[in-house]
Write a protein that holds these residues in place. Structure first.
Motif, PDB file in Angstrom:
ATOM      1  N   LYS A 140      57.087  25.445  33.536  1.00 46.93           N
ATOM      2  CA  LYS A 140      57.907  25.958  34.626  1.00 46.93           C
ATOM      3  C   LYS A 140      58.878  24.875  35.074  1.00 46.93           C
ATOM      4  O   LYS A 140      58.487  23.717  35.244  1.00 46.93           O
ATOM      5  CB  LYS A 140      57.018  26.386  35.797  1.00 46.93           C
ATOM      6  CG  LYS A 140      57.784  26.933  36.991  1.00 46.93           C
ATOM      7  CD  LYS A 140      56.831  27.358  38.101  1.00 46.93           C
ATOM      8  CE  LYS A 140      57.603  27.900  39.301  1.00 46.93           C
ATOM      9  NZ  LYS A 140      56.695  28.335  40.388  1.00 46.93           N
ATOM     10  N   TYR A 141      60.126  25.252  35.233  1.00 41.92           N
ATOM     11  CA  TYR A 141      61.133  24.298  35.714  1.00 41.92           C
ATOM     12  C   TYR A 141      61.255  24.416  37.226  1.00 41.92           C
ATOM     13  O   TYR A 141      61.413  25.516  37.771  1.00 41.92           O
ATOM     14  CB  TYR A 141      62.496  24.580  35.070  1.00 41.92           C
ATOM     15  CG  TYR A 141      63.618  23.773  35.678  1.00 41.92           C
ATOM     16  CD1 TYR A 141      63.694  22.403  35.471  1.00 41.92           C
ATOM     17  CD2 TYR A 141      64.589  24.377  36.468  1.00 41.92           C
ATOM     18  CE1 TYR A 141      64.709  21.659  36.029  1.00 41.92           C
ATOM     19  CE2 TYR A 141      65.608  23.642  37.031  1.00 41.92           C
ATOM     20  CZ  TYR A 141      65.663  22.286  36.814  1.00 41.92           C
ATOM     21  OH  TYR A 141      66.671  21.541  37.374  1.00 41.92           O
ATOM     22  N   HIS A 142      61.197  23.291  37.919  1.00 40.48           N
ATOM     23  CA  HIS A 142      61.316  23.269  39.374  1.00 40.48           C
ATOM     24  C   HIS A 142      62.738  22.868  39.757  1.00 40.48           C
ATOM     25  O   HIS A 142      63.195  21.778  39.438  1.00 40.48           O
ATOM     26  CB  HIS A 142      60.305  22.291  39.976  1.00 40.48           C
ATOM     27  CG  HIS A 142      58.892  22.750  39.822  1.00 40.48           C
ATOM     28  ND1 HIS A 142      58.289  23.609  40.715  1.00 40.48           N
ATOM     29  CD2 HIS A 142      57.972  22.501  38.863  1.00 40.48           C
ATOM     30  CE1 HIS A 142      57.054  23.865  40.327  1.00 40.48           C
ATOM     31  NE2 HIS A 142      56.835  23.193  39.200  1.00 40.48           N
ATOM     32  N   HIS A 143      63.422  23.784  40.413  1.00 38.58           N
ATOM     33  CA  HIS A 143      64.798  23.510  40.855  1.00 38.58           C
ATOM     34  C   HIS A 143      64.817  22.332  41.821  1.00 38.58           C
ATOM     35  O   HIS A 143      63.937  22.188  42.669  1.00 38.58           O
ATOM     36  CB  HIS A 143      65.385  24.741  41.536  1.00 38.58           C
ATOM     37  CG  HIS A 143      65.552  25.899  40.620  1.00 38.58           C
ATOM     38  ND1 HIS A 143      66.564  25.968  39.701  1.00 38.58           N
ATOM     39  CD2 HIS A 143      64.822  27.020  40.467  1.00 38.58           C
ATOM     40  CE1 HIS A 143      66.462  27.094  39.023  1.00 38.58           C
ATOM     41  NE2 HIS A 143      65.419  27.750  39.467  1.00 38.58           N
ATOM     42  N   PHE A 144      65.846  21.515  41.698  1.00 44.04           N
ATOM     43  CA  PHE A 144      65.943  20.311  42.511  1.00 44.04           C
ATOM     44  C   PHE A 144      67.408  19.970  42.728  1.00 44.04           C
ATOM     45  O   PHE A 144      68.223  20.165  41.834  1.00 44.04           O
ATOM     46  CB  PHE A 144      65.231  19.160  41.789  1.00 44.04           C
ATOM     47  CG  PHE A 144      65.139  17.898  42.601  1.00 44.04           C
ATOM     48  CD1 PHE A 144      65.996  16.841  42.372  1.00 44.04           C
ATOM     49  CD2 PHE A 144      64.189  17.778  43.596  1.00 44.04           C
ATOM     50  CE1 PHE A 144      65.909  15.682  43.124  1.00 44.04           C
ATOM     51  CE2 PHE A 144      64.097  16.626  44.355  1.00 44.04           C
ATOM     52  CZ  PHE A 144      64.950  15.573  44.118  1.00 44.04           C
ATOM     53  N   TYR A 198      72.463  23.281  45.910  1.00 44.64           N
ATOM     54  CA  TYR A 198      72.665  24.640  45.418  1.00 44.64           C
ATOM     55  C   TYR A 198      74.156  24.838  45.175  1.00 44.64           C
ATOM     56  O   TYR A 198      74.941  25.024  46.107  1.00 44.64           O
ATOM     57  CB  TYR A 198      72.126  25.673  46.406  1.00 44.64           C
ATOM     58  CG  TYR A 198      72.085  27.060  45.808  1.00 44.64           C
ATOM     59  CD1 TYR A 198      71.219  27.351  44.762  1.00 44.64           C
ATOM     60  CD2 TYR A 198      72.921  28.064  46.272  1.00 44.64           C
ATOM     61  CE1 TYR A 198      71.176  28.610  44.190  1.00 44.64           C
ATOM     62  CE2 TYR A 198      72.889  29.327  45.709  1.00 44.64           C
ATOM     63  CZ  TYR A 198      72.015  29.602  44.674  1.00 44.64           C
ATOM     64  OH  TYR A 198      71.992  30.854  44.106  1.00 44.64           O
ATOM     65  N   ARG A 245      66.601  32.074  48.139  1.00 43.41           N
ATOM     66  CA  ARG A 245      65.668  32.171  47.021  1.00 43.41           C
ATOM     67  C   ARG A 245      65.410  30.791  46.410  1.00 43.41           C
ATOM     68  O   ARG A 245      64.270  30.438  46.092  1.00 43.41           O
ATOM     69  CB  ARG A 245      66.221  33.127  45.965  1.00 43.41           C
ATOM     70  CG  ARG A 245      66.341  34.566  46.432  1.00 43.41           C
ATOM     71  CD  ARG A 245      66.713  35.489  45.279  1.00 43.41           C
ATOM     72  NE  ARG A 245      68.018  35.177  44.722  1.00 43.41           N
ATOM     73  CZ  ARG A 245      69.156  35.736  45.131  1.00 43.41           C
ATOM     74  NH1 ARG A 245      69.135  36.631  46.127  1.00 43.41           N
ATOM     75  NH2 ARG A 245      70.304  35.424  44.578  1.00 43.41           N
ATOM     76  N   PHE A 246      66.464  30.033  46.242  1.00 35.64           N
ATOM     77  CA  PHE A 246      66.388  28.707  45.635  1.00 35.64           C
ATOM     78  C   PHE A 246      65.496  27.757  46.426  1.00 35.64           C
ATOM     79  O   PHE A 246      64.702  26.999  45.859  1.00 35.64           O
ATOM     80  CB  PHE A 246      67.819  28.153  45.539  1.00 35.64           C
ATOM     81  CG  PHE A 246      67.940  26.717  45.136  1.00 35.64           C
ATOM     82  CD1 PHE A 246      67.859  26.342  43.808  1.00 35.64           C
ATOM     83  CD2 PHE A 246      68.182  25.737  46.088  1.00 35.64           C
ATOM     84  CE1 PHE A 246      68.000  25.017  43.430  1.00 35.64           C
ATOM     85  CE2 PHE A 246      68.325  24.405  45.724  1.00 35.64           C
ATOM     86  CZ  PHE A 246      68.232  24.041  44.390  1.00 35.64           C
ATOM     87  N   SER A 247      65.612  27.807  47.750  1.00 29.18           N
ATOM     88  CA  SER A 247      64.911  26.862  48.617  1.00 29.18           C
ATOM     89  C   SER A 247      63.624  27.418  49.201  1.00 29.18           C
ATOM     90  O   SER A 247      62.912  26.698  49.905  1.00 29.18           O
ATOM     91  CB  SER A 247      65.834  26.451  49.766  1.00 29.18           C
ATOM     92  OG  SER A 247      66.194  27.590  50.537  1.00 29.18           O
ATOM     93  N   ASN A 248      63.343  28.692  48.918  1.00 24.42           N
ATOM     94  CA  ASN A 248      62.170  29.364  49.483  1.00 24.42           C
ATOM     95  C   ASN A 248      62.195  29.300  51.010  1.00 24.42           C
ATOM     96  O   ASN A 248      61.203  28.991  51.664  1.00 24.42           O
ATOM     97  CB  ASN A 248      60.873  28.760  48.939  1.00 24.42           C
ATOM     98  CG  ASN A 248      59.659  29.630  49.242  1.00 24.42           C
ATOM     99  OD1 ASN A 248      59.777  30.850  49.375  1.00 24.42           O
ATOM    100  ND2 ASN A 248      58.503  29.013  49.360  1.00 24.42           N
ATOM    101  N   LYS A 298      77.779  17.671  36.886  1.00 23.94           N
ATOM    102  CA  LYS A 298      78.082  19.014  36.434  1.00 23.94           C
ATOM    103  C   LYS A 298      79.604  19.130  36.371  1.00 23.94           C
ATOM    104  O   LYS A 298      80.291  18.878  37.365  1.00 23.94           O
ATOM    105  CB  LYS A 298      77.511  20.072  37.390  1.00 23.94           C
ATOM    106  CG  LYS A 298      75.991  20.144  37.402  1.00 23.94           C
ATOM    107  CD  LYS A 298      75.463  20.778  36.134  1.00 23.94           C
ATOM    108  CE  LYS A 298      73.966  20.997  36.211  1.00 23.94           C
ATOM    109  NZ  LYS A 298      73.419  21.599  34.971  1.00 23.94           N
TER     110      LYS A 298
END
Length: 208
Positions: free
Chosen positions: A9-13, A16, A80-83, A161
């Motif tokens: 599982k990849y954990h977003h970090f 955004y 969604r990204f940060s819960n 990026k």
């Protein structure tokens, strides 16, 4: 037999950073008005760009009214990204300006202070700028591209990026995210608008 590679599982970090398409009619109206603007915004900006002009957002309410859906899209994605399902900020558009960028001009690495979100919306991207990349002799980003930078540069981390500008395409990001724009050499005009969003009320959040 060797065991297969297990899934992970990849954990977003990190920040955004959102990319989205914008209604072409809205972009056309921004461009038409932008070409008539005369109030320079250069003294408030770090860009080495001669023609940067401020939009009269107070006198043109359609600008903010039609732009809100894109801000709302970022907010929904960030939740969604940060819960953080209770992240429901009220916000305002504080500045909007047009950049009429010509040969040799550029934006150095910078952030946008005194706001929460910033964005770039490309309105005109001449093909001659994109073709310059074929003759580039360095390992830097291509002419006219936008570079976002986050964190320390280490082998195990993606710290940059890079995006090639596309007409009617919006990039929205936290205002503290460092970014820059590469120069180009073609005798053409690359047109974008940029702006800032300030949160004026955040429900159930104390760290904004």
């Amino acid at each position: 037999m060797q065991p297969g590679i297990p899934p992970h599982k990849y954990h977003h970090f990190g920040p955004y950073l959102a990319e989205m398409s914008v209604d072409p009619d809205y972009c056309a109206r921004l461009l038409k008005l932008g070409k008539k603007l005369k109030k320079s915004h250069r003294e408030q900006l770090v860009g080495q760009i001669e023609h940067e002009y401020l939009y009269p957002i107070g006198a043109e309410p359609w600008i903010f009214n039609e732009f809100q859906r894109y801000v709302n899209s970022w907010i929904q994605g960030f939740k969604r990204f940060s819960n953080k399902p209770n992240f429901n900020p009220k916000y305002q558009l504080t500045q909007l300006w047009i950049n009429r960028m010509k040969a040799k001009e550029y934006n150095p690495i910078h952030i946008h202070p005194l706001c929460h979100l910033s964005f770039i919306l490309w309105l005109e991207v001449p093909q001659r700028i994109l073709q310059e990349a074929k003759n580039k002799k360095t390992n830097a980003a291509n002419p006219g591209e936008v570079v976002f930078i986050y964190g320390e540069d280490k082998w195990s981390m993606v710290t940059e990026k890079i995006f090639t500008p596309k007409v009617n395409t919006l990039m929205m990001f936290p205002a503290e995210l460092r970014h820059s724009v590469m120069h180009f050499n073609s005798k053409v005009i690359r047109t974008s608008v940029a702006g800032n969003i300030k949160f004026i009320r955040v429900l159930k959040e104390k760290n904004i």
